[in-house]
Design a protein around this motif. Structure first.
Motif, PDB file in Angstrom:
ATOM      1  N   ARG A 342       0.839  -1.206   0.000  1.00  0.00           N
ATOM      2  CA  ARG A 342       0.000   0.000   0.000  1.00  0.00           C
ATOM      3  C   ARG A 342       0.873   1.254   0.000  1.00  0.00           C
ATOM      4  O   ARG A 342       0.634   2.185  -0.779  1.00  0.00           O
ATOM      5  CB  ARG A 342      -0.923   0.003   1.220  1.00  0.00           C
ATOM      6  CG  ARG A 342      -1.640   1.342   1.434  1.00  0.00           C
ATOM      7  CD  ARG A 342      -2.383   1.376   2.743  1.00  0.00           C
ATOM      8  NE  ARG A 342      -3.672   0.731   2.633  1.00  0.00           N
ATOM      9  CZ  ARG A 342      -4.780   1.347   2.206  1.00  0.00           C
ATOM     10  NH1 ARG A 342      -4.751   2.617   1.850  1.00  0.00           N
ATOM     11  NH2 ARG A 342      -5.917   0.706   2.152  1.00  0.00           N
ATOM     12  N   THR A 343       1.880   1.277   0.861  1.00  0.00           N
ATOM     13  CA  THR A 343       2.751   2.454   0.962  1.00  0.00           C
ATOM     14  C   THR A 343       3.520   2.679  -0.334  1.00  0.00           C
ATOM     15  O   THR A 343       3.636   3.810  -0.817  1.00  0.00           O
ATOM     16  CB  THR A 343       3.724   2.296   2.136  1.00  0.00           C
ATOM     17  OG1 THR A 343       2.977   2.193   3.355  1.00  0.00           O
ATOM     18  CG2 THR A 343       4.670   3.480   2.231  1.00  0.00           C
ATOM     19  N   ALA A 344       4.051   1.607  -0.914  1.00  0.00           N
ATOM     20  CA  ALA A 344       4.810   1.730  -2.157  1.00  0.00           C
ATOM     21  C   ALA A 344       3.949   2.307  -3.272  1.00  0.00           C
ATOM     22  O   ALA A 344       4.391   3.181  -4.037  1.00  0.00           O
ATOM     23  CB  ALA A 344       5.373   0.370  -2.566  1.00  0.00           C
ATOM     24  N   LEU A 345       2.707   1.835  -3.355  1.00  0.00           N
ATOM     25  CA  LEU A 345       1.810   2.285  -4.417  1.00  0.00           C
ATOM     26  C   LEU A 345       1.337   3.709  -4.194  1.00  0.00           C
ATOM     27  O   LEU A 345       1.427   4.562  -5.095  1.00  0.00           O
ATOM     28  CB  LEU A 345       0.618   1.330  -4.517  1.00  0.00           C
ATOM     29  CG  LEU A 345      -0.428   1.652  -5.591  1.00  0.00           C
ATOM     30  CD1 LEU A 345       0.205   1.619  -6.975  1.00  0.00           C
ATOM     31  CD2 LEU A 345      -1.589   0.671  -5.501  1.00  0.00           C
ATOM     32  N   THR A 346       0.831   3.999  -3.003  1.00  0.00           N
ATOM     33  CA  THR A 346       0.276   5.332  -2.748  1.00  0.00           C
ATOM     34  C   THR A 346       1.352   6.411  -2.751  1.00  0.00           C
ATOM     35  O   THR A 346       1.074   7.558  -3.100  1.00  0.00           O
ATOM     36  CB  THR A 346      -0.502   5.362  -1.416  1.00  0.00           C
ATOM     37  OG1 THR A 346       0.352   4.960  -0.346  1.00  0.00           O
ATOM     38  CG2 THR A 346      -1.710   4.435  -1.476  1.00  0.00           C
ATOM     39  N   SER A 347       2.578   6.062  -2.392  1.00  0.00           N
ATOM     40  CA  SER A 347       3.658   7.050  -2.406  1.00  0.00           C
ATOM     41  C   SER A 347       3.958   7.500  -3.827  1.00  0.00           C
ATOM     42  O   SER A 347       4.236   8.683  -4.070  1.00  0.00           O
ATOM     43  CB  SER A 347       4.918   6.472  -1.759  1.00  0.00           C
ATOM     44  OG  SER A 347       4.710   6.200  -0.387  1.00  0.00           O
ATOM     45  N   ILE A 348       3.882   6.581  -4.773  1.00  0.00           N
ATOM     46  CA  ILE A 348       4.062   6.963  -6.176  1.00  0.00           C
ATOM     47  C   ILE A 348       2.869   7.775  -6.657  1.00  0.00           C
ATOM     48  O   ILE A 348       3.023   8.820  -7.313  1.00  0.00           O
ATOM     49  CB  ILE A 348       4.249   5.709  -7.053  1.00  0.00           C
ATOM     50  CG1 ILE A 348       5.573   5.022  -6.717  1.00  0.00           C
ATOM     51  CG2 ILE A 348       4.211   6.079  -8.540  1.00  0.00           C
ATOM     52  CD1 ILE A 348       5.766   3.692  -7.420  1.00  0.00           C
ATOM     53  N   GLN A 349       1.667   7.336  -6.313  1.00  0.00           N
ATOM     54  CA  GLN A 349       0.464   8.045  -6.748  1.00  0.00           C
ATOM     55  C   GLN A 349       0.428   9.479  -6.237  1.00  0.00           C
ATOM     56  O   GLN A 349      -0.063  10.378  -6.931  1.00  0.00           O
ATOM     57  CB  GLN A 349      -0.776   7.289  -6.269  1.00  0.00           C
ATOM     58  CG  GLN A 349      -0.988   5.956  -6.962  1.00  0.00           C
ATOM     59  CD  GLN A 349      -2.132   5.151  -6.362  1.00  0.00           C
ATOM     60  OE1 GLN A 349      -2.467   5.312  -5.184  1.00  0.00           O
ATOM     61  NE2 GLN A 349      -2.738   4.270  -7.146  1.00  0.00           N
ATOM     62  N   ARG A 350       0.931   9.701  -5.027  1.00  0.00           N
ATOM     63  CA  ARG A 350       0.890  11.025  -4.404  1.00  0.00           C
ATOM     64  C   ARG A 350       2.136  11.855  -4.687  1.00  0.00           C
ATOM     65  O   ARG A 350       2.234  12.997  -4.240  1.00  0.00           O
ATOM     66  CB  ARG A 350       0.715  10.877  -2.886  1.00  0.00           C
ATOM     67  CG  ARG A 350      -0.502  10.077  -2.467  1.00  0.00           C
ATOM     68  CD  ARG A 350      -1.784  10.842  -2.637  1.00  0.00           C
ATOM     69  NE  ARG A 350      -2.954  10.024  -2.300  1.00  0.00           N
ATOM     70  CZ  ARG A 350      -4.200  10.477  -2.271  1.00  0.00           C
ATOM     71  NH1 ARG A 350      -4.433  11.749  -2.550  1.00  0.00           N
ATOM     72  NH2 ARG A 350      -5.209   9.684  -1.988  1.00  0.00           N
ATOM     73  N   GLY A 351       3.103  11.287  -5.396  1.00  0.00           N
ATOM     74  CA  GLY A 351       4.294  12.048  -5.761  1.00  0.00           C
ATOM     75  C   GLY A 351       5.309  12.196  -4.654  1.00  0.00           C
ATOM     76  O   GLY A 351       6.155  13.093  -4.715  1.00  0.00           O
ATOM     77  N   THR A 352       5.271  11.306  -3.652  1.00  0.00           N
ATOM     78  CA  THR A 352       6.247  11.381  -2.561  1.00  0.00           C
ATOM     79  C   THR A 352       7.354  10.341  -2.709  1.00  0.00           C
ATOM     80  O   THR A 352       8.223  10.236  -1.845  1.00  0.00           O
ATOM     81  CB  THR A 352       5.558  11.198  -1.190  1.00  0.00           C
ATOM     82  OG1 THR A 352       4.908   9.920  -1.155  1.00  0.00           O
ATOM     83  CG2 THR A 352       4.530  12.297  -0.962  1.00  0.00           C
ATOM     84  N   ALA A 353       7.316   9.550  -3.767  1.00  0.00           N
ATOM     85  CA  ALA A 353       8.357   8.562  -4.048  1.00  0.00           C
ATOM     86  C   ALA A 353       8.674   8.601  -5.531  1.00  0.00           C
ATOM     87  O   ALA A 353       7.852   9.046  -6.348  1.00  0.00           O
ATOM     88  CB  ALA A 353       7.883   7.169  -3.640  1.00  0.00           C
ATOM     89  N   PRO A 354       9.868   8.143  -5.933  1.00  0.00           N
ATOM     90  CA  PRO A 354      10.224   8.113  -7.359  1.00  0.00           C
ATOM     91  C   PRO A 354       9.233   7.280  -8.163  1.00  0.00           C
ATOM     92  O   PRO A 354       8.633   6.327  -7.651  1.00  0.00           O
ATOM     93  CB  PRO A 354      11.626   7.473  -7.348  1.00  0.00           C
ATOM     94  CG  PRO A 354      12.166   7.756  -5.989  1.00  0.00           C
ATOM     95  CD  PRO A 354      10.984   7.713  -5.063  1.00  0.00           C
ATOM     96  N   ASP A 355       9.086   7.640  -9.428  1.00  0.00           N
ATOM     97  CA  ASP A 355       8.144   6.982 -10.332  1.00  0.00           C
ATOM     98  C   ASP A 355       8.937   6.376 -11.500  1.00  0.00           C
ATOM     99  O   ASP A 355       8.916   6.902 -12.613  1.00  0.00           O
ATOM    100  CB  ASP A 355       7.115   8.003 -10.831  1.00  0.00           C
ATOM    101  CG  ASP A 355       6.135   7.437 -11.843  1.00  0.00           C
ATOM    102  OD1 ASP A 355       5.936   6.202 -11.857  1.00  0.00           O
ATOM    103  OD2 ASP A 355       5.584   8.231 -12.630  1.00  0.00           O
ATOM    104  N   PRO A 356       9.633   5.264 -11.283  1.00  0.00           N
ATOM    105  CA  PRO A 356      10.532   4.730 -12.306  1.00  0.00           C
ATOM    106  C   PRO A 356       9.823   4.249 -13.570  1.00  0.00           C
ATOM    107  O   PRO A 356      10.442   4.136 -14.635  1.00  0.00           O
ATOM    108  CB  PRO A 356      11.232   3.567 -11.598  1.00  0.00           C
ATOM    109  CG  PRO A 356      10.287   3.163 -10.509  1.00  0.00           C
ATOM    110  CD  PRO A 356       9.635   4.432 -10.060  1.00  0.00           C
ATOM    111  N   HIS A 357       8.542   3.953 -13.485  1.00  0.00           N
ATOM    112  CA  HIS A 357       7.810   3.417 -14.630  1.00  0.00           C
ATOM    113  C   HIS A 357       7.005   4.476 -15.390  1.00  0.00           C
ATOM    114  O   HIS A 357       6.324   4.162 -16.364  1.00  0.00           O
ATOM    115  CB  HIS A 357       6.886   2.290 -14.173  1.00  0.00           C
ATOM    116  CG  HIS A 357       7.611   1.148 -13.544  1.00  0.00           C
ATOM    117  ND1 HIS A 357       8.360   0.232 -14.272  1.00  0.00           N
ATOM    118  CD2 HIS A 357       7.758   0.790 -12.233  1.00  0.00           C
ATOM    119  CE1 HIS A 357       8.905  -0.642 -13.443  1.00  0.00           C
ATOM    120  NE2 HIS A 357       8.559  -0.331 -12.205  1.00  0.00           N
TER     121      HIS A 357
END
Length: 364
Positions: A342-357
């Motif tokens: 959940r954290t890995a997914l939502t962090s990308i969705q919210r722009g708080t983690a890198p989006d490698p894909h």
């Protein structure tokens, strides 16, 4: 996203909801009951193709009682979200995947395929004009519902010659009340969601209508959701009424049922498969029987089960009930892998983690 080949006419709502009223609605929007000021409509006819693309005021749809959809259920839809990013911007998550699935659903329901660029531009324009409707609270998003139905006034049994494509938007919070808790599942052994050769892989309303009696049964049994077994043997776990399932074992591996035409190819499901493999985890797409689900939970080999989908994102399953009895998964509470995904997914969705894909698409 680039501009669509079809030009959209923009007609802002002349009587939008006031900022004060909107703020009150967004304080606790729930799910699927607060709607924005605008909608998109695009028409199709067999002689003119796609035409009359409009972003205008949200309003009722005039419909003739002989409209084909009311009699033969030619209808498909999508579910997706727009998010506020950490930098203050607004973005969609993997909208190209929704556009592609919408086309695949159309093929299965004998409907015309909406060009992907038109789909993408329609959702982008609606988010852009109604971005003030995105709730600021945790989990807040703008849920987008693109859908298409047969609108021809005709009672013959054949594919319609006319269709209406619409996109509406709803301000949403958490799908399940009470936040991130472990939900309970009722396993239906009386009803099937989809059969081989049917419409299980298409996102059409009929699949959900067929699941409602089983979902009502689940509620009667004190459960949050219903899980379906395969139609042929009533042995293999497939999916919930509106979410895919993952199983986590004590050796750190994961499993999810294979698609194969009877299970909806969830975009959240695909994202989790990718993220898990990015992290070096072993994830198998393989059949998993209800008997094994019970036995593995009781032996401790199965430590977590979680459901996933656009609306609920990632949700832990704590208790499983059926006519054969109940069993608890792990401690009955949300597990570490569930929270990790959940954290890995939502962090990308919210722009708080890198989006490698490159999944996050800013709305300009």
């Amino acid at each position: 996203m680039t501009n669509a080949t079809l030009d959209f006419w923009i007609e802002p709502n002349a009587n939008p909801v006031s900022p004060d009223v909107r703020e009150g609605l967004l304080a606790d929007p729930g799910f699927g009951r607060v709607f924005t000021d605008h909608m998109v409509t695009v028409r199709y006819s067999i002689d003119k193709g796609w035409h009359d693309a409009v972003v205008g005021a949200r309003q009722p749809i005039p419909m003739d009682p002989a409209a084909s959809v009311l009699h033969y259920a030619q209808e498909i839809f999508e579910g997706m979200k727009a998010y506020k990013l950490a930098d203050g911007g607004t973005a969609l998550f993997r909208p190209e995947a929704n556009a592609q699935r919408f086309r695949e659903s159309a093929v299965r329901l004998a409907m015309p395929q909406l060009p992907e660029d038109v789909f993408l531009e329609s959702v982008r324009l609606l988010v852009d004009i109604d971005r003030a409707w995105i709730p600021a609270g945790e989990g807040g998003a703008l849920y987008l519902r693109p859908f298409m139905f047969a609108s021809e006034v005709f009672l013959g049994v054949r594919p319609s010659h006319e269709y209406l494509y619409i996109v509406i938007a709803s301000s949403v919070g958490a799908y399940f009340k009470g936040g991130a808790k472990a939900i309970s599942i009722w396993v239906s052994q009386d009803y099937s969601r989809a059969a081989p050769g049917g419409t299980g892989a298409a996102k059409c309303g009929g699949n959900y209508a067929a699941s409602l009696v089983a979902q009502a049964q689940a509620i009667e049994k004190g459960c949050d959701q219903v899980a379906f077994l395969d139609a042929a043997e009533r042995r293999w776990v497939e999916e919930l009424g509106g979410m895919n399932l993952f199983f986590v074992f004590d050796d750190g591996t994961m499993l999810t049922p294979p698609l194969g035409g009877t299970i909806l190819p969830g975009i959240t499901r695909d994202s989790i498969l990718t993220l898990a493999r990015d992290q070096g985890l072993t994830v198998r797409e393989a059949p998993y029987s209800f008997a094994d689900w019970r036995a593995d939970a009781q032996s401790g080999r199965l430590v977590e089960t979680f459901a996933c989908g656009t609306a609920a994102v990632v949700t832990s399953v704590g208790t499983v009930r059926s006519a054969e009895g109940d069993f608890v998964i792990g401690s009955g509470s949300p597990g570490q892998m569930t929270e990790r995904m959940r954290t890995a997914l939502t962090s990308i969705q919210r722009g708080t983690a890198p989006d490698p894909h490159g999944w996050v698409k800013p709305v300009a």
